[in-house]
Design a protein around this motif. Structure first.
Motif, PDB file in Angstrom:
ATOM      1  N   VAL A   1       0.874  -1.186   0.000  1.00  0.00           N
ATOM      2  CA  VAL A   1       0.000   0.000   0.000  1.00  0.00           C
ATOM      3  C   VAL A   1       0.907   1.230   0.000  1.00  0.00           C
ATOM      4  O   VAL A   1       1.929   1.252   0.688  1.00  0.00           O
ATOM      5  CB  VAL A   1      -0.942  -0.008   1.228  1.00  0.00           C
ATOM      6  CG1 VAL A   1      -1.642   1.328   1.391  1.00  0.00           C
ATOM      7  CG2 VAL A   1      -1.959  -1.128   1.074  1.00  0.00           C
TER       8      VAL A   1
ATOM      9  N   VAL B   1      -4.511   1.461  -2.842  1.00  0.00           N
ATOM     10  CA  VAL B   1      -4.908   0.326  -1.998  1.00  0.00           C
ATOM     11  C   VAL B   1      -5.528  -0.763  -2.882  1.00  0.00           C
ATOM     12  O   VAL B   1      -6.070  -0.465  -3.948  1.00  0.00           O
ATOM     13  CB  VAL B   1      -5.913   0.763  -0.884  1.00  0.00           C
ATOM     14  CG1 VAL B   1      -5.319   1.849   0.011  1.00  0.00           C
ATOM     15  CG2 VAL B   1      -7.229   1.231  -1.474  1.00  0.00           C
TER      16      VAL B   1
ATOM     17  N   ASN C   1      -2.706  -1.585   6.806  1.00  0.00           N
ATOM     18  CA  ASN C   1      -3.378  -0.855   5.717  1.00  0.00           C
ATOM     19  C   ASN C   1      -4.243   0.298   6.217  1.00  0.00           C
ATOM     20  O   ASN C   1      -5.390   0.482   5.792  1.00  0.00           O
ATOM     21  CB  ASN C   1      -4.205  -1.813   4.837  1.00  0.00           C
ATOM     22  CG  ASN C   1      -3.310  -2.777   4.073  1.00  0.00           C
ATOM     23  OD1 ASN C   1      -2.081  -2.714   4.159  1.00  0.00           O
ATOM     24  ND2 ASN C   1      -3.920  -3.664   3.314  1.00  0.00           N
TER      25      ASN C   1
ATOM     26  N   ARG D   1     -13.863  -2.574  -2.226  1.00  0.00           N
ATOM     27  CA  ARG D   1     -13.052  -1.842  -1.239  1.00  0.00           C
ATOM     28  C   ARG D   1     -13.917  -1.310  -0.093  1.00  0.00           C
ATOM     29  O   ARG D   1     -15.047  -0.845  -0.321  1.00  0.00           O
ATOM     30  CB  ARG D   1     -12.316  -0.669  -1.892  1.00  0.00           C
ATOM     31  CG  ARG D   1     -11.177  -1.099  -2.784  1.00  0.00           C
ATOM     32  CD  ARG D   1     -10.260   0.075  -3.137  1.00  0.00           C
ATOM     33  NE  ARG D   1      -9.257  -0.382  -4.078  1.00  0.00           N
ATOM     34  CZ  ARG D   1      -9.396  -0.347  -5.415  1.00  0.00           C
ATOM     35  NH1 ARG D   1     -10.480   0.171  -5.959  1.00  0.00           N
ATOM     36  NH2 ARG D   1      -8.439  -0.819  -6.195  1.00  0.00           N
TER      37      ARG D   1
END
Ligand code: GLA
Length: 381
Positions: A55, A71, A187, A305
């Protein structure tokens, strides 16, 4: 035999390369390159933070702007999920605060005035008759001193420092501000803010990334499903100044206690929606301010996502890019149309210095302002 020897040597070399690639991937890094010069010839830097999962965040010390944030989606494909520009020149122009740090005061202060310790302070007026996002030259348009923070186990981190002088944009006190951006190995983009002053003042810092979880430039955000952990929101007048009351969300288009697509009720014939030209309001996050707690989540169904927002702040401004109008060209060369990004600006309620019933935004001389917000990325099927 000789043939075998050559094959095994090639194999060993390939294995080495694979191992190196894996190590390179697993290593969290932070590097600095040039992002160009301002009109006055000042050098501006661009930091690239990479965590152990690949990331990547690019952050400039001009305005503390998050220029890009890559991402993975549910298939592991990386996309840049924040709106912004490729070059410094575009950030130097007045704009919609893409990715920037906002201060000294996020959102509006009515008529650009407030009284503290019996003294009335007059601030820069830059939004109709009101003061917005710290004034004409807010923290989004100043140069921060950048430093890599080495040896942080959580992930690569960038420290940004800024001294806002006594009287800047009308505010009292020399305010030392420190923001630490950490790209954690979970993340998350984590933002730690702190500030101290040598004279009582007001402080309300926030971050203004516009997210599009399908990837920046990839259409509007109306199908993104949002949940907000708030039973109440802050209704405003037509100029987006709070009325002073906190209103229950139940039965209104502001009820995001369960997931709703952003577009589902955004054009509803409702006064508050009309005042904001969509969503442009502060929600009162359930739980205790000062304690890190869940604020909101967004899920984009095509990419899978998910972004969760956690914060210590009392509120979150959910703004749906209502003022984007297709005149700005983004990083992928696509025009940013209306509602092509949304913001979760964690903050105190707007106009708090003039609203005695709201939690105070006064920062006393000798005290330390502290605030933390986490944007956590994952994906689901
Ligand atoms: C905040 C404000 C909006 C607008 C945007 C930037 O979300 O509440 O009204 O100013 O920032 O355009």
């Amino acid at each position: 035999m000789r043939q075998h020897g050559r094959i095994s040597r090639v194999l060993v070399a390939v294995l080495w390369l694979l191992a190196l690639a894996l190590v390179a991937h697993a290593q969290a890094t932070i590097t600095k390159t040039s992002f160009g010069k301002t009109d006055l010839g000042e050098n501006i830097d661009l930091y690239t933070l990479r965590n152990t999962h690949g990331v990547e965040a690019k952050i400039t010390n001009y305005g503390g702007i998050v220029v890009s944030l890559k991402v993975p989606d549910r298939r592991g494909k990386f996309d840049d999920v924040v709106l912004g520009f490729n070059n410094l020149a575009d950030y130097l122009k007045p704009g919609p605060y893409f990715g920037a740090l906002i201060g000294r005061y996020g959102n509006r202060i009515a008529k650009g005035r407030f009284t503290l310790n019996g003294v009335e302070y007059k601030l820069a007026v830059n939004n109709g008759e009101n003061h917005l996002h710290g004034g004409i030259k807010g923290f989004d348009k100043v140069i921060w001193a950048g430093n890599k923070l080495k040896g942080k186990a959580e992930g690569p981190a960038l420290v940004l420092d800024y001294l806002s002088n006594d009287g800047e944009e009308g505010y009292p006190g020399n305010l030392h501000v420190r923001v630490i951006y950490t790209l954690t190995n979970n993340n998350e983009l984590k933002i730690d803010y702190s500030a101290t002053t040598d004279k009582d003042t007001v402080t309300n810092l926030t971050h203004h990334s516009y997210f599009n979880l399908a990837g920046e430039g990839n259409g509007d955000i109306l199908n993104t499903q949002v949940t907000i952990n708030a039973n109440r929101f802050v209704p405003t007048d037509a100029g987006s100044i709070p009325l002073g009351e906190l209103r229950n969300v139940s039965g209104t288009p502001f009820d995001f206690l369960t997931p709703h697509a952003i577009g589902e009720r955004i054009n509803q014939d409702e006064e508050q929606i009309k005042f904001g030209s969509g969503y442009d309001h502060t929600w009162v996050i359930n739980g205790r301010p000062g304690v890190m707690r869940f604020a909101a989540t967004a899920y984009e169904p095509t990419s899978g996502r998910v972004m969760q927002v956690w914060t210590t702040e009392p509120g979150v401004q959910f703004y749906t890019g209502n003022f984007l109008d297709g005149t700005l060209t983004g990083k992928a060369g696509k025009l940013y149309q209306r509602r092509s990004g949304f913001c979760f600006e964690t903050q105190h309620y707007p106009d708090s210095p003039n609203q005695p019933s709201f939690p105070t935004t006064t920062l006393k001389k000798g005290a330390t302002y502290r605030s933390t917000t986490i944007y956590r990325f994952s994906s689901k099927r």
